[in-house]
Design an enzyme around this catalytic site. Sequence first.
Site, PDB file in Angstrom:
ATOM      1  N   ASP A   1       0.811  -1.225   0.000  1.00 45.39           N
ATOM      2  CA  ASP A   1       0.000   0.000   0.000  1.00 45.39           C
ATOM      3  C   ASP A   1       0.837   1.264   0.000  1.00 45.39           C
ATOM      4  OD1 ASP A   1      -2.523  -1.150  -0.157  1.00 45.39           O
ATOM      5  OD2 ASP A   1      -2.650  -1.459   2.008  1.00 45.39           O
TER       6      ASP A   1
ATOM      7  N   ASP B   1      -5.411  -5.597  -5.895  1.00 41.53           N
ATOM      8  CA  ASP B   1      -5.202  -4.179  -5.555  1.00 41.53           C
ATOM      9  C   ASP B   1      -3.785  -3.710  -5.920  1.00 41.53           C
ATOM     10  OD1 ASP B   1      -6.889  -5.736  -3.985  1.00 41.53           O
ATOM     11  OD2 ASP B   1      -6.656  -4.550  -2.184  1.00 41.53           O
TER      12      ASP B   1
END
Length: 396
Positions: free
Chosen positions: A111, A174
Site C-alpha cells: 500500500d 489491488d
Amino acid sequence: MDALQSLTSTRHARYTEALDLLVSKLSEDESIIGVEFPYVTAPDGRWLTMPASVSAGYDGRAWSHGNWFCGFWVGLLLAAYLHSQEEKFLVWARERMRLVEARCEDGNTHDIGFIFQSSAIPFAHVTGDTRYAEIALRAARRLRSRLITTRSGAFISSWGPLTDLRGRRSSAIDTMANLPLLYWAADYADDGSFRLAGEAHAAMTWRGMVREDLSTYHAVEYDLASGDRVRGFTFQGYADDSCWPRGQAWAIYGFTATSRATGRENYLDLAAHLGDYYLHRTGERCVPPWDFDDPDVPHRLHDSSAAAIAAAGFLDIARLHPDKMAASTWREAALRTLDVLCDDYLAREGWHRGLLRHGVYSKPHNIGPDSAVMFGDYYFIEALLKVMMPGSFLPF
Ligand code: GLY
C-alpha cells in the site's frame, strides 16, 4: 479545444459543484480532526480516523491493512488547492505530509504505492518541489523490494513483512493499482528496473488472477518455487470464486497504467476487456454492487468507490486509446459514471463529512460497510480533475 475533451455546461456545473464541496468540507474538517487521518465515515456521518503510523500486519490469524488512507487525504488537500487556489490547503498538505513521510520505508505492505502516489507525487507535480519526489522515490524502492521471483515470473507480494510466508506467497489484485509509483520512479530516476518490476508483476497477475471470463480473483497464493497459482481467494469480497468489483476496477486502472508505462498495447486491450466485463455486469445504474456475485440481489449494498476508481481508469483508457471512436466511448462511460456519482451519491448534507455516500470498505469485516470511504473520495476527485484540469494534478 479537442472535441474529445469538450464538456457540456451541465456537466461542467455538476463537476464544479463537487469540487466546491470538496473545498468546503476539507476546510471545515481540517480544523477538527486533529493529527489523525480519516478513513471511513461512521453511521452518524463523522469521519473515523487513525494515525498515519499504523502499519499493516497480522494479529494472530487476523490481517489488518493498517493506515493505507493517509496519502489520499494529502491528495485531496492538494486537489482543493488546485481548484480554489487558496494557500491554506497547501500549508495543511505540507503539515500532513510530514506525518505521512515516515511510512515511505514501511516494509509491511504494497500500500505504500497508494500512499505516496496520491501524496508525494502530486505534491512534487503541483509545487515543483523535488523534496517530495525524493520521498516518493524512497517509497518506490521499498515497493520494488517486494518483488518475489519464481521460475515462471515475478510478482509483488502484497501483504505483510516478507518474512511471513502467508504474505510472501500472496498477491492481491489491488497491487495493480500500486504500480504507478514504480512507473513514475522509472522516469523520475531514469532507472528502468522500476518499470521491469512493475511489468513483471502485471504479466504474472494477468496469468494468475484474470479468469477466462475476464473477471478477476481478489487474491491468489503462488507456489514460491514454480510461480503456479496454488489457490485464488478473497479477503473483502463475497466468495473466493466471486468477482469483487473494486478489485476489477483496480485491475482496469493498473493494466492501463502498465500500458502507458511500457507502450505495450496488449495491456490496454486487457484493461478494456476487463472494463467491458465491469460495465456489462454493472449495467445502467453505473455503480456496481459491492460484489457482483452476492446473490441477495434486492438487498445487496452498492460500492460507490468501485465506480469512482473505474471512472478514473476509463479516463486513462480514453487518453491512451489509439482509436478515436473507442477513446470517446471510454470517456463517455467515465463521464456517465461521474454524472451518477454527482447526482445520486454526493453527500451535500453537512452532517455527512465524506463526499461520496454508499461506499463499502470491507463488508466481510463490517468496516465501513455503507460509508464514505477515503479512497472512494480520492479517486472520484482524481477523475474529476482529469476531466476539469487535465495534467494539473498528476504527471501521468
Ligand atoms: N486494499 C484496497 C482495497 O480495500 O480496495
